[in-house]
Design a protein around this motif. Structure first.
Motif, mmCIF file in Angstrom:
data_model
loop_
_atom_site.group_PDB
_atom_site.id
_atom_site.type_symbol
_atom_site.label_atom_id
_atom_site.label_comp_id
_atom_site.label_asym_id
_atom_site.label_seq_id
_atom_site.Cartn_x
_atom_site.Cartn_y
_atom_site.Cartn_z
ATOM 1 N N ALA A 106 0.747 -1.192 -0.025
ATOM 2 C CA ALA A 106 0.147 0.104 -0.071
ATOM 3 C C ALA A 106 0.759 1.263 -0.028
ATOM 4 O O ALA A 106 0.587 2.088 -0.730
ATOM 5 C CB ALA A 106 -0.901 0.005 1.061
ATOM 6 N N LEU A 107 1.850 1.291 0.915
ATOM 7 C CA LEU A 107 2.769 2.395 0.838
ATOM 8 C C LEU A 107 3.556 2.706 -0.325
ATOM 9 O O LEU A 107 3.620 3.730 -0.688
ATOM 10 C CB LEU A 107 3.643 2.355 2.229
ATOM 11 N N THR A 108 3.991 1.551 -0.994
ATOM 12 C CA THR A 108 4.895 1.644 -2.068
ATOM 13 C C THR A 108 3.925 2.128 -3.399
ATOM 14 O O THR A 108 4.357 2.913 -4.127
ATOM 15 C CB THR A 108 5.443 0.283 -2.605
ATOM 16 N N ALA A 109 2.500 1.578 -3.359
ATOM 17 C CA ALA A 109 1.594 2.017 -4.369
ATOM 18 C C ALA A 109 1.279 3.437 -4.269
ATOM 19 O O ALA A 109 1.086 4.311 -5.212
ATOM 20 C CB ALA A 109 0.467 1.020 -4.592
ATOM 21 N N SER A 110 1.100 4.006 -3.223
ATOM 22 C CA SER A 110 0.727 5.122 -2.856
ATOM 23 C C SER A 110 1.673 6.125 -3.242
ATOM 24 O O SER A 110 1.880 7.289 -3.848
ATOM 25 C CB SER A 110 0.101 5.427 -1.131
ATOM 26 N N GLY A 111 3.107 5.818 -2.600
ATOM 27 C CA GLY A 111 4.482 6.753 -2.903
ATOM 28 C C GLY A 111 4.663 6.796 -4.407
ATOM 29 O O GLY A 111 5.051 7.984 -4.860
ATOM 30 N N SER A 112 4.372 5.718 -5.113
ATOM 31 C CA SER A 112 4.532 5.627 -6.560
ATOM 32 C C SER A 112 3.695 6.716 -7.091
ATOM 33 O O SER A 112 3.971 7.398 -8.058
ATOM 34 C CB SER A 112 4.945 4.428 -7.141
ATOM 35 N N ALA A 113 2.433 6.626 -6.848
ATOM 36 C CA ALA A 113 1.313 7.439 -7.475
ATOM 37 C C ALA A 113 1.665 8.990 -7.213
ATOM 38 O O ALA A 113 1.470 9.797 -8.048
ATOM 39 C CB ALA A 113 -0.062 7.040 -7.113
ATOM 40 N N VAL A 114 2.037 9.110 -5.946
ATOM 41 C CA VAL A 114 2.461 10.459 -5.600
ATOM 42 C C VAL A 114 3.701 11.162 -6.524
ATOM 43 O O VAL A 114 3.775 12.171 -7.154
ATOM 44 C CB VAL A 114 2.695 10.821 -4.257
ATOM 45 N N GLY A 115 4.605 10.115 -6.865
ATOM 46 C CA GLY A 115 5.894 10.374 -7.703
ATOM 47 C C GLY A 115 5.353 10.663 -9.001
ATOM 48 O O GLY A 115 6.126 11.476 -9.719
ATOM 49 N N ALA B 167 -3.541 7.641 -4.983
ATOM 50 C CA ALA B 167 -2.668 7.440 -4.028
ATOM 51 C C ALA B 167 -3.236 7.555 -2.457
ATOM 52 O O ALA B 167 -2.913 6.615 -1.463
ATOM 53 C CB ALA B 167 -1.379 8.787 -3.936
ATOM 54 N N ILE B 168 -4.238 8.540 -2.287
ATOM 55 C CA ILE B 168 -5.087 8.835 -1.228
ATOM 56 C C ILE B 168 -5.624 7.504 -1.101
ATOM 57 O O ILE B 168 -5.809 6.785 0.419
ATOM 58 C CB ILE B 168 -5.858 10.031 -0.991
ATOM 59 N N LEU B 169 -6.581 6.859 -1.663
ATOM 60 C CA LEU B 169 -7.153 5.705 -1.595
ATOM 61 C C LEU B 169 -6.446 4.494 -1.093
ATOM 62 O O LEU B 169 -6.946 3.865 -0.242
ATOM 63 C CB LEU B 169 -7.913 5.492 -2.904
ATOM 64 N N ILE B 170 -5.386 4.217 -1.687
ATOM 65 C CA ILE B 170 -4.795 3.067 -1.551
ATOM 66 C C ILE B 170 -4.083 3.301 -0.239
ATOM 67 O O ILE B 170 -3.906 2.159 0.596
ATOM 68 C CB ILE B 170 -3.826 2.643 -2.641
ATOM 69 N N LEU B 171 -3.419 4.487 0.163
ATOM 70 C CA LEU B 171 -2.807 4.668 1.520
ATOM 71 C C LEU B 171 -3.986 4.385 2.620
ATOM 72 O O LEU B 171 -3.749 3.797 3.604
ATOM 73 C CB LEU B 171 -2.396 5.929 1.696
ATOM 74 N N ALA B 172 -5.190 4.737 2.417
ATOM 75 C CA ALA B 172 -6.274 4.789 3.303
ATOM 76 C C ALA B 172 -6.874 3.266 3.736
ATOM 77 O O ALA B 172 -6.884 2.730 4.645
ATOM 78 C CB ALA B 172 -7.493 5.782 3.103
ATOM 79 N N ALA B 173 -6.614 2.564 2.612
ATOM 80 C CA ALA B 173 -7.093 1.165 2.468
ATOM 81 C C ALA B 173 -6.107 0.393 3.288
ATOM 82 O O ALA B 173 -6.275 -0.655 3.869
ATOM 83 C CB ALA B 173 -7.294 0.831 1.030
ATOM 84 N N GLY B 174 -4.683 0.745 3.006
ATOM 85 C CA GLY B 174 -3.572 0.051 3.897
ATOM 86 C C GLY B 174 -3.535 0.510 5.431
ATOM 87 O O GLY B 174 -3.341 -0.519 5.976
ATOM 88 N N PHE B 175 -3.965 1.785 5.587
ATOM 89 C CA PHE B 175 -4.146 1.940 6.932
ATOM 90 C C PHE B 175 -5.376 1.042 7.595
ATOM 91 O O PHE B 175 -5.044 0.662 8.737
ATOM 92 C CB PHE B 175 -4.325 3.258 7.299
ATOM 93 N N ARG B 176 -6.280 1.014 6.968
ATOM 94 C CA ARG B 176 -7.477 0.153 7.383
ATOM 95 C C ARG B 176 -7.192 -1.184 7.722
ATOM 96 O O ARG B 176 -7.627 -1.812 8.846
ATOM 97 C CB ARG B 176 -8.641 0.378 6.447
#
Length: 395
Positions: A276-285, A379-388
């Motif tokens: 999740a963190l990797t997908a979110s970070g790469s989307a931000v990149g 990025a926000i969506l997958i980061l939130a899903a990873g947190f949940r």
């Protein structure tokens, strides 16, 4: 010993993983070849270039539709002969494309390629889970998707070159040869792969009730539609806004491809720690790279650097989101693989279409705004899903 214990004890079959990676390289190369051959194909078949371009569109549409239908239809068949059969269809498609005497004949050949592409994409996640232990799935997905990234880099320029040397028919012969090599590699390395359970509509229904899967598919849709909207029209941006020469544009696009290959390789390492963190970070990149083109003076050096970072981020994202989906539905891997493949293809088509609308309405800069917005939302969506998911595991 339960199934999890057993799955963690079997040896990783890396030769088979590399064979699957080469098969994906061959499939995606064949899918992208017509992009650089549309003019000679249209001239030889006496049709408009736009009509010849339907050879690309049909393949993508067929792949999107055939992925879930393939999973529903394979039942309890051993997956080894199915994968081999799809590789054979790839080779046959290349041969039929090479000898096509009309646009309709070419479209039939490209339809077959779409079936092979969709079916193989549907099983990629399941194959990774069956060929390596769970803790090495991210690495296996990285290797497989590196084949996809490499094809994206190699196919268009090599297709154009071979089209000049051997004409477009000779280029499709090369695609057929790649298919034969893929068959040989899979035949030599793939073990018997009987299904754990016959996939059906229930498998898709269960998969689609999981919040983590829905978040992954939605993230795929957002980030990929934004990516393909922007990248499809990156050349007009370079020409009209940055006023770059063709050599500088070609170099920037080459760096994008190289960045994508490197990102695919590294993405597996990062995704194994946190998908999740990797997908979110790469989307931000990806968002930052696309955004920098709008706000930084787009000199050739700056444009090349931003495009290379964009490619790297996209390569990382592709592996990370595939790893997330594999982890979210490892017990329904073929269903989630088919849904992911369909999301990929629909996002590509929709992204290119929305990009065209944005370019027409707001110019090349407008489409990059859409790219940045879609990537940020993903990025926000997958980061939130990873947190949940982390909260659920620690509860």
């Amino acid at each position: 010993m339960d199934a999890t214990d057993a799955s963690e004890k079997f040896e990783a079959n890396w030769p088979a993983v590399f064979a699957v990676s080469f098969a994906m390289f061959a499939l995606v190369s064949a899918e992208l070849l017509p992009i650089s051959l549309l003019s000679p194909v249209a001239a030889d078949l006496d049709v408009a270039v736009g009509a010849a371009g339907q050879a690309v569109t049909l393949t993508a549409i067929t792949a999107a539709i055939s992925s879930p239908l393939f999973v529903l239809g394979v039942g309890r068949f051993d997956r080894r002969p199915l994968v081999l059969g799809l590789a054979v269809i790839l080779a046959v498609s290349g041969l039929l494309s090479a000898v096509a005497s009309s646009l309709w004949a070419l479209l039939v050949a490209r339809f077959l390629l779409g079936v092979a592409l969709g079916g193989t994409w549907a099983m990629v996640t399941a194959l990774a889970l069956r060929l390596v232990p769970p803790q090495k799935v991210a690495r296996a997905m990285s290797i497989i998707l590196t084949g996809v990234s490499a094809a994206s880099v190699v196919a268009p320029p090599v297709g154009a070159y071979l089209g000049e040397v051997w004409n477009w028919r000779g280029t499709f012969i090369v695609a057929a040869v790649l298919g034969v090599i893929a068959v040989a590699g899979l035949l030599a390395t793939l073990p018997k792969l009987p299904p754990a359970a016959a996939p059906g509509l229930a498998s898709f229904r269960i998969t689609l009730t999981r919040g983590a899967v829905l978040a992954g598919l939605a993230t795929v849709f957002l980030v990929l539609s934004g990516h393909y909207a922007g990248f499809t029209y990156i050349r007009p941006f370079f020409e009209q806004v940055a006023a770059l020469e063709i050599n500088a544009i070609s170099f920037a696009l080459l760096l994008f491809g190289a960045g994508g290959v490197i990102g695919s390789m590294i993405g597996g390492i990062w995704a194994s720690r946190s998908a999740a963190l990797t997908a979110s970070g790469s989307a931000v990149g990806l968002m930052l790279a696309a955004g920098s083109l709008m706000f930084v003076d787009p000199t050739p050096v700056a444009a090349s650097a931003a495009t290379a970072i964009w490619g790297f981020a996209f390569g990382v994202f592709s592996v990370a989101i595939a790893t997330w989906n594999a982890e979210a539905a490892s017990d329904h891997a073929e269903a989630v693989g088919a849904l992911q493949a369909t999301s990929f293809q629909v996002a590509i088509a929709l992204g290119a279409g929305l990009g065209g609308i944005a370019v027409s309405a707001y110019g090349p800069v407008g489409v990059l705004v859409f790219t940045c917005a879609a990537a940020l939302l993903g990025a926000i969506l997958i980061l939130a899903a990873g947190f949940r998911m982390r909260q659920q595991r620690t509860a």
